[in-house]
Design an enzyme around this catalytic site. Sequence first.
Site, PDB file in Angstrom:
ATOM      1  N   GLN A   1      17.209  40.452 -22.764  1.00 57.65           N
ATOM      2  CA  GLN A   1      18.017  40.718 -23.947  1.00 57.65           C
ATOM      3  C   GLN A   1      19.376  40.039 -23.854  1.00 57.65           C
ATOM      4  O   GLN A   1      20.016  39.778 -24.853  1.00 57.65           O
ATOM      5  CB  GLN A   1      18.194  42.231 -24.116  1.00 57.65           C
ATOM      6  CG  GLN A   1      19.095  42.644 -25.272  1.00 57.65           C
ATOM      7  CD  GLN A   1      18.562  42.196 -26.632  1.00 57.65           C
ATOM      8  OE1 GLN A   1      17.368  42.004 -26.801  1.00 57.65           O
ATOM      9  NE2 GLN A   1      19.459  42.017 -27.601  1.00 57.65           N
TER      10      GLN A   1
ATOM     11  N   TYR B   1      -9.870 -28.950   9.349  1.00 57.11           N
ATOM     12  CA  TYR B   1     -11.137 -29.378   8.753  1.00 57.11           C
ATOM     13  C   TYR B   1     -10.974 -30.429   7.660  1.00 57.11           C
ATOM     14  O   TYR B   1     -11.968 -30.901   7.136  1.00 57.11           O
ATOM     15  CB  TYR B   1     -11.856 -28.169   8.137  1.00 57.11           C
ATOM     16  CG  TYR B   1     -12.038 -27.022   9.091  1.00 57.11           C
ATOM     17  CD1 TYR B   1     -12.464 -27.236  10.394  1.00 57.11           C
ATOM     18  CD2 TYR B   1     -11.785 -25.709   8.692  1.00 57.11           C
ATOM     19  CE1 TYR B   1     -12.622 -26.178  11.269  1.00 57.11           C
ATOM     20  CE2 TYR B   1     -11.951 -24.649   9.558  1.00 57.11           C
ATOM     21  CZ  TYR B   1     -12.367 -24.888  10.858  1.00 57.11           C
ATOM     22  OH  TYR B   1     -12.537 -23.849  11.728  1.00 57.11           O
TER      23      TYR B   1
END
Length: 1612
Positions: free
Chosen positions: A385, A814
């Site tokens: 309240q 490679y």
Amino acid sequence: MAKSSLAGSDGALTWVNNATKKEELETANKNDSTKKLSVERVYQKKTQLEHILLRPDTYIGSVEPLTQLMWVYDEDVGMNCREVTFVPGLYKIFDEILVNAADNKQRDKNMTCIKVSIDPESNIISIWNNGKGIPVVEHKVEKVYVPALIFGQLLTSSNYDDDEKKVTGGRNGYGAKLCNIFSTKFTVETACKEYKHSFKQTWMNNMMKTSEAKIKHFDGEDYTCITFQPDLSKFKMEKLDKDIVALMTRRAYDLAGSCKGVKVMFNGKKLPVNGFRSYVDLYVKDKLDETGVALKVIHELANERWDVCLTLSEKGFQQISFVNSIATTKGGRHVDYVVDQVVSKLIEVVKKKNKAGVSVKPFQVKNHIWVFINCLIENPTFDSQTKENMTLQPKSFGSKCQLSEKFFKAASNCGIVESILNWVKFKAQTQLNKKCSSVKYSKIKGIPKLDDANDAGGKHSLECTLILTEGDSAKSLAVSGLGVIGRDRYGVFPLRGKILNVREASHKQIMENAEINNIIKIVGLQYKKSYDDAESLKTLRYGKIMIMTDQDQDGSHIKGLLINFIHHNWPSLLKHGFLEEFITPIVKASKNKQELSFYSIPEFDEWKKHIENQKAWKIKYYKGLGTSTAKEAKEYFADMERHRILFRYAGPEDDAAITLAFSKKKIDDRKEWLTNFMEDRRQRRLHGLPEQFLYGTATKHLTYNDFINKELILFSNSDNERSIPSLVDGFKPGQRKVLFTCFKRNDKREVKVAQLAGSVAEMSAYHHGEQALMMTIVNLAQNFVGSNNINLLQPIGQFGTRLHGGKDAASPRYIFTMLSSLARLLFPAVDDNLLKFLYDDNQRVEPEWYIPIIPMVLINGAEGIGTGWACKLPNYDAREIVNNVRRMLEGLDPHPMLPNYKNFKGTIQELGQNQYAVSGEIFVVDRNTVEITELPVRTWTQVYKEQVLEPMLNGTDKTPALISDYKEYHTDTTVKFVVKMTEEKLAQAEAAGLHKVFKLQTTLTCNSMVLFDHMGCLKKYETVQDILKEFFDLRLSYYGLRKEWLVGMLGAESTKLNNQARFILEKIQGKITIENRSKKDLIQMLVQRGYESDPVKAWKEAQEKAAEEEDSQNQHDDSSSDSGTPSGPDFNYILNMSLWSLTKEKVEELIKQRDTKGREVNDLKRKSPSDLWKEDLAAFVEELDKVEAQEREDILAGMSGKAIKGKVGKPKVKKLQLEETMPSPYGRRIVPEITAMKADASRKLLKKKKGDPDTTVVKVEFDEEFSGTPAEGTGEETLTPSAPVNKGPKPKREKKEPGTRVRKTPTSTGKTNAKKVKKRNPWSDDESKSESDLEEAEPVVIPRDSLLRRAAAERPKYTFDFSEEEDDDAAAADDSNDLEELKVKASPITNDGEDEFVPSDGLDKDEYAFSSGKSKATPEKSSNDKKSQDFGNLFSFPSYSQKSEDDSAKFDSNEEDTASVFAPSFGLKQTDKLPSKTVAAKKGKPPSDTAPKAKRAPKQKKIVETINSDSDSEFGIPKKTTTPKGKGRGAKKRKASGSENEGDYNPGRKPSKTASKKPKKTSFDQDSDVDIFPSDFTSEPPALPRTGRARKEVKYFAESDEEEDVDFAMFN
């Protein structure tokens, strides 16, 4: 107990507290009473009024005095937060009446005033408001007047209808009644105009007594007034004290701020508050933030229900909020609702600005916020309240508070973000102090590789020195040396390379940097501690740090970073001589037992200039500390005074110097610093002055200023030299070393990349990791789209593709490479004799720069980030540059150029100065299918798929999926995504712009064209033309030097041959006898007879001498006057001739060689430097044609398969497999829209002109080693694409007049076509001097029919008439005569029916008209003779970019794009079709190159017919029996692919229609000509038969420019 007869009050069952019962029982027992309490006394019932009075805390809160911090309003101070003592219950009953008055505003918008009156002395409080009064009428149910009902009876209210959405404060029906109950007197006055009565009634004694209601007739304005006297005894008070009055006063002010349109009077005075913003000022006025600046309030009225203000809070999170005028002092969900929005936005800003690295969480941001909220919420709920905390869910608020971006932007600038960042910094410092600071320990554990001094941390700690070494090998050297000076006072700790630049590092970086933390722990340093006095120094474990690094530039950088580390955190230590360095020799010279040490290269160079007989000295270079032996280490430490250099603090200039070198804020100052250094070095070189050096024999100490400006600056300059290429050759040092080694090896066979890298390191003294070297080699050989335009090395193996931007290259172990055949044409070997070669470790390595025949920095582009500067240059077309060079040789200005990437099929359009829009290609195939066939430059295919298409397919939380599916049909060189989407979304996407939606446009900004000029100084160039002009002037001067060198060399060789021939003849004639004579007599005889000492040797020695004198202008006169041949005359070239030389054949051969050499000398003397340059350009372009032809042939062979020998049938290649990689012929090309991009570019340019500083990317931290390879795509390019070895024809770059800036197929400017029958040069007219005329420096430009391949025209061979002396007029006449002959030879042969030629000049650059239906080609085109018809199927597929901005214009007008013999697209030979490249037409692009020799076009029957027509359609090779499969966008119907599945994507099927079959034929129908032939590949009429060598069969290809790679090696 008396019961109240108050009507309507409910009974309440009261349970007596157990503790009370127990106490009563105990009392009873104590009184020896054996009776128990009755049941009636234990279980009681109270009325509601009694319950309220008995248990007030349930209704109004506590009735006990409470002391806490509250905002109150004091008359003398104003609004302030102070400790107050008040009774919450009293405050609440007052507030209930106040909120009721405010609620009336929501019922009656005409309410304008609230009057609050508090009389503490009389204990009277009155609240009055106007507006609609309470109805003065009897309630028919309760039989009482309404005012008496709602003020005098509990549980009565007007707020019980929850279906009605109200924004009032009242809710439960208690409020005003509670005030009545807790008052000794409570009076209600109200007047209601509607019912024409006024009402007054008074209740007394806590609402137990009621007076009679006074009702009078009334016709005035409505009002309501509540006057009450609180029952102070219930609140344990005697009077209304100062604190409660101050609190009530604040509530009056609250009402004035929260009730819009209501003025509030307090004790008869109007409160000075006008609205919520004015109310907020009561809190923040006169309040300052931590920097002393007034708090800045950000205010936004989001809507009529939400009013929000925000400012900085320095006391944690604060909120002042109102819900329907109720002061929610504890906040609630309405506050969270607003604050969460603010926090989420602010945290984004904080994270961006948070350099400290401390994680920031939302609640920490919230702690810096002070928010004010005034809101109206429908039917709010509270947790009690007292209504201090609002609990309603946001979804039920009845309104939304959506704050604007303007609010959030202002919020991020109001001091909150700065406060958070300061807090973050403080927290970071706290963490650093906790984790990283150290205390003095005698022994330290847990630091690997530390050799601690024995006395460290003890009473002799200040006398201890920590030696920080560069790596473990240097530590070994130091440990060897410690054997001389002992281990008690010296500790050693190795660094793992360069330490962090703490000045610009984040908190996280520092916290996680083990090396920094180890140094702090070893030395005993503490953050934020000042070491100003001797006492504070005693807390350290070491009194000094000695830095021991290599004597190279990287070693200097490490020293600088350590100095910066100490200076940034503990500047006071520098004043105490805390730092010193240990230097070692960089060069040692020894002769016999004499040994000299040099500590800098300039010092060594100075010594060399003054020493005689240098060869007697043995020179040894020490590149690193690891070069020194243990014995030498002991020698160094034994002579500690010579090798220890103390750093001495000289004042603020030292601080400024350190900050200059390492602070991010000093970028512009660093540029000036380096510029001044380079200029000083240039002037020293020009005047022959020695370079500055620091470490002389007398050097004992050094200031920080000297170290920064004389030693560290060498690293900064070196960083730029490694990062930014030279204008002259476009190389960085690593690339130059690779090319030097390849030239030196001159491999005729391929070599492994890994082996070549080792060879480079050996031959060119490369001092860095070989991995970086291997990547440099790989990048030099790459040739996919977006890499190099001309790759100087051949990519033999997988060197990377456009799929991954080169990152998919195979391991260097490679793959193989070797020099491209173009390399030595671009860098002629004869020019090597003119270059200044560098020396490293006394080894001759690469030159300062090579000097190519065209600026390679423009061809392959450049990119790099150095110290203070960054460089970014796009690629440009080689042939376009060649043409501009030829124009400049003729005295004309170069044409403007647009960037050009080899094999890129999209468009590049100019947005503004040095700003370009790069667009991919997208086509709409049908109502729910689009086809993406090109990506912006350097947007790699895989990256695009993952970052663009995948999110579009899957959608995100914020954006729904845009596409339903996509398929991939691309290869390693081409791009093709077929994207499916709904018809609606496709329409929306097209409205928004497909290029924008699919992210197919990027911008290319070239505002950082920074390069080293030929003098080694950094220079920023504003335009590409500036670069070209500077290169042109330098290169032309070097052609003059080349001519001088060649004349001298050929002259010496001629003299040598002449002397040899004369000697042989005189010997045969008996004039000379050499038998039985001494060597001395022979030499004397030869001298007397006028023979010269070896002319070639003498000439070379003279050249070397001249070079030495130029380099050493400050040498003594005696050294400069030394003879070029100190060993006496050299006649070995004569006397070493064999007896065979006396034979008749040898004599004749020698005489012939002599005469030939003499003619060569005479011929050379008649040539000008520009003639030499033109010859080189012609040879280069001819070889470029061959290289590109071979590339196309390789692609064709790979795509079409090998035909069976002797058979004409097509190879076994599945039709659909080839078709599916090709673009659909029925798509509608979407023209790139750049209007918005242009506007944006204009705005940025305007902003920049207003004074914005240059936005250059710079390397601001010295803690990162130069990697050589900046991240791809830097600011301007979001996704980076790569290029195909195109299977489709190269997009056509069309030439426009200057002023238009869209790249298309190059055409001649202002030239008109001529009819075949006239057999005259269509360009020849009287205006031979005009810019558009064909001159010897300009290439022959052949007009191109849009349907037929251009005729083969002979390449003119440059011949030099050396019979006349070199004189300008004669040369001009010769040129003119040669030109006329050349023009006739090169005249194009056009068809009789082709009467007109529409030049491209008139085409608008934005014209992208697409011809989707039948062509408007003139009938003459389709009725060409059989020869041209047989070429009909050639190049039947266009690249996506072919439908360029003026394609339909070209088709409709029969435009023949005049293309040079050396076409810039592919460098095709004369019979090769010039593909178009919509890299947006170059502005006024000149005709391409001059052609050396034109060749005959192949006859019809020699067309290669063994190639599959499917694959032919891909590469333009026709097959007589099938219709072409092309990229053509027209209505040419394709043969059905055989697939019956209508749902599957079929590139060969026209959408929504069945492809009709066509009869097999070798020529095209008139209707289909335009659609089948893109603007890239148009067949041309064959040349007229003419004499001359026959030309071999022509291979036709769809690609344009050679396999070019953007120089990714340029990033090394």
